[in-house]
Design a protein around this motif. Structure first.
Motif, mmCIF file in Angstrom:
data_model
loop_
_atom_site.group_PDB
_atom_site.id
_atom_site.type_symbol
_atom_site.label_atom_id
_atom_site.label_comp_id
_atom_site.label_asym_id
_atom_site.label_seq_id
_atom_site.Cartn_x
_atom_site.Cartn_y
_atom_site.Cartn_z
ATOM 1 N N VAL A 181 -14.647 -6.042 -1.709
ATOM 2 C CA VAL A 181 -13.562 -5.900 -2.718
ATOM 3 C C VAL A 181 -12.318 -5.434 -1.953
ATOM 4 C CG1 VAL A 181 -12.639 -4.610 -4.726
ATOM 5 C CG2 VAL A 181 -14.988 -5.423 -4.397
ATOM 6 N N ILE A 182 -11.456 -6.012 -2.220
ATOM 7 C CA ILE A 182 -9.948 -5.546 -1.024
ATOM 8 C C ILE A 182 -8.980 -4.706 -2.545
ATOM 9 C CG2 ILE A 182 -7.887 -6.217 0.214
ATOM 10 C CD1 ILE A 182 -10.634 -6.840 1.313
ATOM 11 N N TYR A 183 -8.602 -3.526 -1.595
ATOM 12 C CA TYR A 183 -7.812 -2.900 -2.547
ATOM 13 C C TYR A 183 -6.439 -2.612 -1.844
ATOM 14 C CZ TYR A 183 -12.233 -1.130 -3.995
ATOM 15 O OH TYR A 183 -13.770 -0.995 -4.681
ATOM 16 N N TRP A 184 -5.551 -1.872 -2.667
ATOM 17 C CA TRP A 184 -4.361 -1.251 -2.345
ATOM 18 C C TRP A 184 -4.264 0.148 -2.832
ATOM 19 C CZ3 TRP A 184 -0.722 -3.295 0.947
ATOM 20 C CH2 TRP A 184 -1.103 -4.582 1.119
ATOM 21 N N PHE A 185 -3.988 0.895 -1.838
ATOM 22 C CA PHE A 185 -3.897 2.448 -2.138
ATOM 23 C C PHE A 185 -2.537 2.904 -1.704
ATOM 24 C CE2 PHE A 185 -7.895 4.556 -3.654
ATOM 25 C CZ PHE A 185 -8.877 3.394 -3.024
ATOM 26 N N ARG A 186 -1.876 3.884 -2.154
ATOM 27 C CA ARG A 186 -0.684 4.253 -1.769
ATOM 28 C C ARG A 186 -0.753 5.914 -1.732
ATOM 29 N NH1 ARG A 186 3.213 3.092 -7.051
ATOM 30 N NH2 ARG A 186 2.455 4.794 -8.307
ATOM 31 N N GLN A 187 0.295 6.294 -0.839
ATOM 32 C CA GLN A 187 0.251 7.928 -0.515
ATOM 33 C C GLN A 187 1.827 8.167 -0.392
ATOM 34 O OE1 GLN A 187 -2.100 9.226 2.755
ATOM 35 N NE2 GLN A 187 -1.920 11.525 1.789
ATOM 36 N N ALA A 188 2.252 8.953 -1.424
ATOM 37 C CA ALA A 188 3.667 9.435 -1.342
ATOM 38 C C ALA A 188 3.663 10.640 -0.508
ATOM 39 C CB ALA A 188 4.181 9.811 -2.823
ATOM 40 N N PRO A 189 4.813 11.243 0.100
ATOM 41 C CA PRO A 189 4.924 12.364 0.834
ATOM 42 C C PRO A 189 4.440 13.614 0.013
ATOM 43 C CG PRO A 189 6.847 11.064 1.039
ATOM 44 C CD PRO A 189 6.059 10.571 -0.113
ATOM 45 N N GLY A 190 3.566 14.198 0.651
ATOM 46 C CA GLY A 190 3.059 15.591 0.017
ATOM 47 C C GLY A 190 2.059 15.377 -0.965
ATOM 48 N N LYS A 191 1.650 14.204 -1.338
ATOM 49 C CA LYS A 191 0.648 13.805 -2.322
ATOM 50 C C LYS A 191 -0.513 13.040 -2.013
ATOM 51 C CE LYS A 191 3.997 13.347 -6.145
ATOM 52 N NZ LYS A 191 4.322 12.335 -7.258
ATOM 53 N N GLU A 192 -1.924 13.256 -2.595
ATOM 54 C CA GLU A 192 -2.856 12.461 -2.235
ATOM 55 C C GLU A 192 -2.593 10.782 -2.315
ATOM 56 O OE1 GLU A 192 -6.074 15.973 -3.407
ATOM 57 O OE2 GLU A 192 -6.177 14.204 -4.388
ATOM 58 N N ARG A 193 -3.696 10.269 -1.612
ATOM 59 C CA ARG A 193 -3.585 8.837 -1.466
ATOM 60 C C ARG A 193 -4.285 8.422 -2.707
ATOM 61 N NH1 ARG A 193 -5.568 5.819 3.961
ATOM 62 N NH2 ARG A 193 -4.059 7.395 4.674
ATOM 63 N N GLU A 194 -3.592 7.497 -3.639
ATOM 64 C CA GLU A 194 -4.242 7.140 -4.863
ATOM 65 C C GLU A 194 -4.309 5.815 -5.059
ATOM 66 O OE1 GLU A 194 -1.179 7.803 -7.883
ATOM 67 O OE2 GLU A 194 0.229 6.674 -7.051
ATOM 68 N N PHE A 195 -5.216 5.328 -5.759
ATOM 69 C CA PHE A 195 -5.522 3.693 -5.981
ATOM 70 C C PHE A 195 -4.630 3.177 -6.733
ATOM 71 C CE2 PHE A 195 -8.229 0.056 -7.196
ATOM 72 C CZ PHE A 195 -7.745 0.010 -8.576
ATOM 73 N N VAL A 196 -4.271 1.800 -6.236
ATOM 74 C CA VAL A 196 -3.231 0.963 -7.051
ATOM 75 C C VAL A 196 -3.833 -0.183 -7.607
ATOM 76 C CG1 VAL A 196 -1.158 -0.325 -6.631
ATOM 77 C CG2 VAL A 196 -1.364 1.740 -5.268
#
Length: 122
Positions: free
Chosen positions: A33-48
């Protein structure tokens, strides 16, 4: 081993669009399974969003549903994330990841790309 390389990030105005690419190589991907996650400055990595390498089942986070679309091109071994109606809060480093498991947790990923930065200006 699976290698993942993201591209397509950049600076865009709010309301604009970008398409991210994740080029995959290495061992057979059919079980992944291929995923996209994202991480904004100062925040935890989150599932997209996620997509199975075989079949058509996809799933996306509520925060991006209706705006982001995940797809893949098996011939090119590439997964895409089409991002429309971008908002400043979408600003983050976007990571491609791979796992044999269906999940929304970053801890369950087996492989990661290095990320690509998306900046949305207001």
């Amino acid at each position: 081993q699976v290698q993942l390389v993201e591209s397509g990030g950049g600076l865009v105005q709010a309301g604009g669009s970008l398409r991210l690419s994740c080029a995959a190589s290495g061992q057979t991907l059919s079980s992944y399974v291929i995923y996209w996650f994202r991480q904004a400055p100062g925040k935890e990595r989150e599932f997209v969003s996620r997509i199975k390498w075989t079949g058509s089942i996809t799933y996306s986070a509520d925060s991006v549903k209706g705006r982001f679309t995940i797809s893949r091109d098996n011939a090119k071994s590439t997964v895409y994330l089409q991002m429309n109606s971008l908002k400043p809060e979408d600003t983050a480093v976007y990571y491609c990841a791979g796992s044999r498991y269906v999940s929304t947790e970053s801890l369950n990923m087996d492989y990661w790309g290095k990320g690509t930065l998306v900046t949305v200006s207001s």
